[in-house]
Design an enzyme around this catalytic site. Sequence first.
Site, PDB file in Angstrom:
ATOM      1  N   CYS A 162       0.812  -1.222   0.000  1.00 62.87           N
ATOM      2  CA  CYS A 162       0.000   0.000   0.000  1.00 62.87           C
ATOM      3  C   CYS A 162       0.845   1.270   0.000  1.00 62.87           C
ATOM      4  CB  CYS A 162      -0.856  -0.011   1.253  1.00 62.87           C
ATOM      5  SG  CYS A 162       0.177  -0.051   2.720  1.00 62.87           S
ATOM      6  N   TYR A 184      21.763  -7.864  -0.071  1.00 61.09           N
ATOM      7  CA  TYR A 184      20.827  -6.880   0.497  1.00 61.09           C
ATOM      8  C   TYR A 184      19.430  -7.059  -0.096  1.00 61.09           C
ATOM      9  CZ  TYR A 184      25.363  -5.109   1.832  1.00 61.09           C
ATOM     10  OH  TYR A 184      26.636  -5.019   2.329  1.00 61.09           O
TER      11      TYR A 184
END
Length: 419
Positions: free
Chosen positions: A344, A373
């Site tokens: 969202c 990462y």
Amino acid sequence: MITNDSIIKLAEKYNTPLYIYDFNGIKNRVLEFKKAFKARKSILCYALKANSNLSLLSYLAKLDCGGDCVSINEVKRALKAGMPKYKIIYSGVGKTDDDIKEALELDILFINVESKMELLRIESIAESMKKDARISIRVNPDVDAKTHPYISTGLKENKFGVDMDTAKAMYIYANNSKYLNPIGIHFHIGSQILDSTPIMQSAEKVIDLVFGLLALKIDLKFIDIGGGIGIKYENEQTIDLYSYAQGILKALNGLDLSIIVEPGRYIVGNNGILISKVIYEKYNKNKRFCIIDAAMNDLLRPALYNAKHSIKHISINKNTIEIPQLLKDKNDFINKADVVGPICESGDYLAKDISLPPTQSGDLIIIESAGAYGFSMSSNYNSRTKCAEVAIIDGKEKLIRKRENFEDLIANEEPFLGE
Ligand code: LLP
């Protein structure tokens, strides 16, 4: 090399989003590093923060790697995976008393000290334990690594390390202390570095300090030159490892120090991909979005650093859905699309404005160079479960982390407030 065939098979077997790693590729990177530094005593302490999966760590341990850790749990991971304690080092600006105590109990090679206060804490904890604390001091050379500001660490405005003068005073103090044993010096100026000049400038400054210490009869054994070597995500020109190693050897100027290198990204970055499925496409007027089942919680780098990862598309679904006339978009096909996740936030994207052929639900989108990462920065945001991880070793696959499920997600929570 991870082939399209194996990607399709693994997506079917383990579902998506899924991280896949090429362990043979990882081994080649380790060997490349070792070869570059073979003229000198050196230890490759892999930076666990890049990817700390236990299977990966035990694979690296078998290749004689040690670990560079930034939390006590990373230290424990390294040990659990079989990395020897004399090849484990521990850095970080905010180690708590408990962290320091545990690191001393675990008897690792040394602790990289990042401030005066930390030095004093280590001394008093070591005294209370009647132990000798092997330390190295992280020097901040105030050199610009010319990388993304979030991953630049060697400037005085960054929180890391201490300046040269402070470091010198700390070494003199430590050398006079009964419980501190200064054996190394450390610098790390940033990550995804594409030009070795700032690293060499830092090395020269730090080595000047080592000579100054020698004159005071403070005789160090290790120089820890950090990590930071950049990789190719798109078309970047990268540092040649051999000249990098030669530059460091030259900067050492005859000093007989063992070299510690702490690469993370260079070892795993290009050897991992994140595979995901197209959920569907949509147009907002003249903007095209390809919505996939991976999101910023799985790979944060694009959202956090505007990092660019190359994207590949594998067409799986040949049955195009016929859209009723009433719902048809007025636009013709737009070649450029944003590849976005279901989270969202508008920052939830994996790629922006890239050329992408028309995709169908179920097609695969491969996000490349996601081995470093990627999983290690993933989270459960929006109550999304973390991905599974698969390794490919000598052509064989191995599940190295199960996909989380709803039960895992809520395992530590208390659903009732009580009476
Ligand atoms: N040593 C120290 C003390 C470090 O702080 C780091 C990375 C490394 C070694 C390994 O650096 P590498 O060889 O991987 O560049 N999340 C960011 C990268 C943060 C790096 C933090 N420190 C990214 O996704 O680009």
